[in-house]
Design a protein around this motif. Structure first.
Motif, mmCIF file in Angstrom:
data_model
loop_
_atom_site.group_PDB
_atom_site.id
_atom_site.type_symbol
_atom_site.label_atom_id
_atom_site.label_comp_id
_atom_site.label_asym_id
_atom_site.label_seq_id
_atom_site.Cartn_x
_atom_site.Cartn_y
_atom_site.Cartn_z
ATOM 1 N N GLU A 72 -28.537 37.816 67.295
ATOM 2 C CA GLU A 72 -27.490 37.645 66.562
ATOM 3 C C GLU A 72 -26.629 39.089 66.352
ATOM 4 O OE1 GLU A 72 -26.114 37.008 61.801
ATOM 5 O OE2 GLU A 72 -27.956 35.882 62.377
ATOM 6 N N PRO A 87 -25.333 39.711 70.798
ATOM 7 C CA PRO A 87 -25.109 38.167 71.262
ATOM 8 C C PRO A 87 -25.076 38.653 72.794
ATOM 9 C CG PRO A 87 -23.106 38.535 70.066
ATOM 10 C CD PRO A 87 -24.439 39.529 69.758
ATOM 11 N N ASN A 141 -24.323 30.763 67.784
ATOM 12 C CA ASN A 141 -24.858 32.204 67.620
ATOM 13 C C ASN A 141 -25.357 32.770 66.279
ATOM 14 O OD1 ASN A 141 -24.831 33.264 70.824
ATOM 15 N ND2 ASN A 141 -22.953 32.363 70.265
ATOM 16 N N ALA A 147 -28.785 31.259 63.970
ATOM 17 C CA ALA A 147 -28.235 30.469 65.285
ATOM 18 C C ALA A 147 -28.809 29.250 65.288
ATOM 19 C CB ALA A 147 -28.693 31.248 66.667
#
Length: 813
Positions: free
Chosen positions: A193, A196, A257, A314
């Protein structure tokens, strides 16, 4: 992110397990065995369990006289059980001891065993390891990398073990293979996270009422759009009405994400006269998390926009928006909107639908009207972006930057300066990953993963094998202070003072205490400490029976705990006295709790201080609904449990274990006169093995018999079956020292008349929370010194906490 090699994972696990297996401090001393129970054992036990005869293969004269700390603890527990059950001494024993004497022996043995357990939990080694609780882990990760990891989500971290309600006891927070796998998975998700693989685009997505409500066909929607009415359609939400599935949220691509999102809802809330306000809740189904709740009061023609921020992991998510109040369901045919779009109450209703308002337009039910829901994100706040940039090289392939970034992350994550060889082991991981074909960014994340799985991050470590010392160094002191007041890692200012070796200076330490307590992060202390001290985890453990307590709902339960936390914060921030915890002429309520207490005039949905009238029958912690409910079960109040809670939380004492196979309190027979629980408890007092303890416990719980299982005031006890009228409640009692009381208020006044025992208990609970270990007899001198300073300052709570922080006890290992 590619998973590390199995050899590395195994080495990492073994490193953590080996280094974290140590615990902490000293074994307590206690009264001499020979004086306390030696004559009793000689007179009543030796004949059958001594050198000449060992009935049941049990010999008592060879047991260790170190009852709590020696090797015979389990055998002494058997002795307690036998005496409690009335099996020993046997009835044919000459000069049989009295029940009172038996109770004294049981209490002495149980106290020694409890002291021994505390000593083992507080045992000091050259280096002490205190694993972060899962809440501390979440807070630390958020401060370190700007990721709010959902530790309580189904895929989060294991629940923390407790000792008398406390989750921070280092020797209780063990580490298993399950923990390590969870930490590994959590670190991977956190880094994915924070860094990414592809750039994340932030966008805004709005769901109109037509997208939310269902019902109209595609042709109807097309017609509404052609007429310019599509954006004027609204969702009418009855009590209990849910909008669920994926409709209240954006598509899965936006959440793929994870990250930080802002949610806005335009909504109106209509409240019936004398009734409850509509209550909006927003819930994430798959992670079992309540994201937002609020009472809504806004006219139909003047809707309000509520805005809140959520952190989501995510993955795909589904959400549920609810008007979470009781009332007529919207499911029957008479309540559904059907195919007709809803625009306004002024349009009227289909004839077969229930009316929403009376003829004057006044709402008949708590009612919500939702216009739209808007999502924005994932957000990238500038402070979070800057924080993450500190640990990831700006230029791909720059190995000098890689080493610098790893060293920076190590120092922040480990909460202390790091040595070159410590950084080298993580830098070598990055080099080996690049050599194995990983790209630079992924290799960096693998090195960072190892740091987040290190014992130095997962544990608060105190002590140094190379340089042993009695006191904490300044970095250890910074961590102890920050995890006390903020439940997270030290900030830059604390780190800077620790580097300059100034934090331990009394003036500096006091200045930092004041600064930190004024910071909004101190709310965590105002929540976490009372939650653990008062064992608030028990609230809702036995959900009240819906037939007996139809007014009880999750919103009320959250409001109950919210009162306690807000009350503690008010006492701390205003530097009020410990007396307020026992009795006060004020409390903190929100609208839901105000209804429960029968307090009028509370409209704004936040906790606010209100003055209490004498007939409100409230004041202090002891008569708060949360405390009264957590000491009850799902059907009735439990005076003995309430008494034990008072004994532990106010007097700092743990009663001996009850005898085995004690008969439960049976329901009232249908053909017998109705009887209170108090009347039924009297039967236990006729058993001499129960009477001694119940005389100490029962009055402390029976003092609050005017309150039912969910904390409502009553004058009589509702008995489900039996003949005659419901019997009146009798809260009177006699304390062990002979002082009498007739009402809950009189009982609280007796506690206030002798505040020193509560002062000592509060300080011991606070020290246990702060130092992450139990207190032993070796700490009594330090605790007594703090208690004296507290008394000299008129027991003011903020001054008391400061006295602990400035004490030798807080700064010692």
């Amino acid at each position: 992110m590619p998973r590390l090699s199995s050899q590395f994972v195994l080495a990492l696990m073994l490193c953590i397990l080996f280094d974290a297996g140590r615990t902490q401090a000293e074994t307590p001393s206690h009264a001499a065995f020979s004086d306390a129970i030696g004559p009793y054992v000689q007179q009543n036990c030796i004949r059958c369990h001594g050198p000449d005869l060992q009935e049941g293969d049990f010999r008592i004269d060879t047991l260790s006289t170190d009852v709590g700390g020696g090797p015979s603890v389990n055998r002494w527990r058997e002795v307690i059980e036998k005496i409690n059950n009335g099996e020993m001494p046997p009835e044919d024993e000459p000069n049989l001891p009295s029940a009172e004497r038996n109770a004294e022996i049981v209490e002495w043995l149980a106290t020694r065993i409890e002291e021994g357990k505390a000593a083992r939990l507080a045992k000091k080694e050259p280096v002490s390891f205190h694993r972060l609780t899962r809440d501390e882990y979440a807070n630390t990760v958020a401060d370190l990398l700007g990721v709010r990891f959902g530790v309580a989500d189904p895929s989060g971290l294991n629940e923390d073990a407790q000792w008398h309600g406390f989750e921070r006891i280092g020797s209780v927070l063990s580490l298993s293979a399950s923990h390590i796998e969870k930490y590994y998975s959590a670190a991977e998700r956190i880094l994915d996270e924070a860094y990414p693989t592809r750039p994340i685009e932030s966008k805004v997505v709005r769901k109109r009422a037509l997208d939310l409500r269902g019902g109209p066909s595609g042709q109807q929607i097309k017609e509404l759009e052609e007429q310019g009415l599509a954006d004027k359609v609204r969702v009418d939400m009855w009590p209990g009405h849910e909008i669920r599935g994926g409709r209240p949220g954006p598509d899965s691509a936006m959440l793929k994400n994870g990250g930080i999102f802002k949610v806005r809802i335009q909504v109106s809330g209509l409240k019936p006269v004398g009734g409850r306000a509509p209550h909006l809740t927003f819930y994430a189904d798959k992670i079992d998390r309540l994201l937002f709740e609020q009472d809504i009061l806004a006219p139909e023609d003047e809707p309000t926009i509520v805005e809140f921020t959520v952190d989501l992991p995510a993955g795909g998510h589904s959400f549920q928006l609810t008007n979470d109040v009781p009332g007529p369901s919207n499911l029957p045919r008479s309540g559904r909107s059907g195919q007709k779009p809803f625009f306004s109450l002024q349009d009227g209703r289909i004839p077969w639908q229930i009316k929403l308002t009376d003829e004057e337009g006044v709402p008949l039910y708590p009612f919500l009207i939702v216009d739209w829901i808007e999502w924005e994100g994932p957000l990238q706040p500038s402070d979070v972006t800057e924080k993450r940039a500190r640990y990831m090289p700006a230029e791909s392939g720059d190995m000098d930057q890689a080493r610098t970034c790893l060293a920076r992350l190590c120092e922040a994550a480990f909460r202390r300066p790091v040595e070159t060889d410590e950084v080298d082991q993580y830098f070598q991981i990055v080099e080996s990953e690049i050599a194995a074909g990983s790209d630079f960014r992924q290799a960096m994340k693998t090195g960072m993963l190892a740091i987040l799985c290190s014992k130095n991050f997962l544990f608060v470590i105190e002590g140094d094998l190379e340089h042993p010392q009695a006191n904490l160094n300044d970095f250890e002191l910074a961590a102890r202070l920050s995890y006390l007041l903020w439940s997270t890692m030290p900030d830059d200012e604390l780190f800077a003072l620790a580097r300059d070796d100034k934090l331990h200076e009394p003036d500096i330490l006091q200045q930092q205490f004041d600064r930190m307590l004024a910071d909004e992060r101190a709310e965590k202390f105002c929540h976490d400490f009372p939650r653990q001290w008062l064992q608030m985890h028990k609230l809702g453990m036995f959900p009240p029976n819906k037939d007996l307590y139809p007014d009880y709902d999750p919103h009320l339960e959250r409001s109950m705990s919210g009162e306690t936390f807000a009350f503690f914060q008010e006492v701390l921030q205003k530097n009020l006295s410990l007396r307020e915890f026992i009795d006060s002429d004020w409390t903190m309520v929100n609208p839901r709790l105000a209804i429960h207490y029968g307090i009028d005039g509370i409209e704004q949905d936040q906790f606010q201080r209100v003055a209490l009238a004498p007939d409100d029958q409230r004041g202090g912690l002891l008569t708060q609904a949360a405390v009264l409910s957590l000491t009850s079960d799902g059907t009735r109040h439990r005076p003995v449990h309430r008494g034990v809670w008072v004994l532990q939380s106010v007097f700092g004492k743990t009663p001996p274990p009850p005898p085995a196979n004690v008969d439960a309190i049976e329901p009232n027979p249908v053909d017998s006169p109705k009887a209170t629980i108090r009347m039924k408890l009297e039967a236990h007092k006729h058993d001499p093995n129960c009477a001694a303890c119940h005389r100490k416990i029962d009055p402390l719980g029976l003092a609050f018999d005017n309150f039912d299982a969910i904390g409502r005031w009553r004058e009589e006890e509702v008995v489900a079956q039996g003949v005659g009228a419901n019997p009146p409640v009798d809260p009177s009692g006699v304390l062990p020292d002979g002082r009498k009381f007739a009402t809950p208020h009189e009982f609280k006044q007796l506690l206030l008349a002798d505040l020193d025992p509560f002062n000592q208990t509060f300080i011991e609970k606070l020290a246990t929370y702060s130092l992450r270990r139990t207190m032993t007899v070796d700490d009594r001198e330090d605790l007594a010194a703090i208690a004296k300073r507290s008394k000299d300052a008129d027991y003011r709570v903020r001054d008391l906490v400061k006295a602990l922080v400035l004490s030798d006890l807080f700064q010692k290992r």
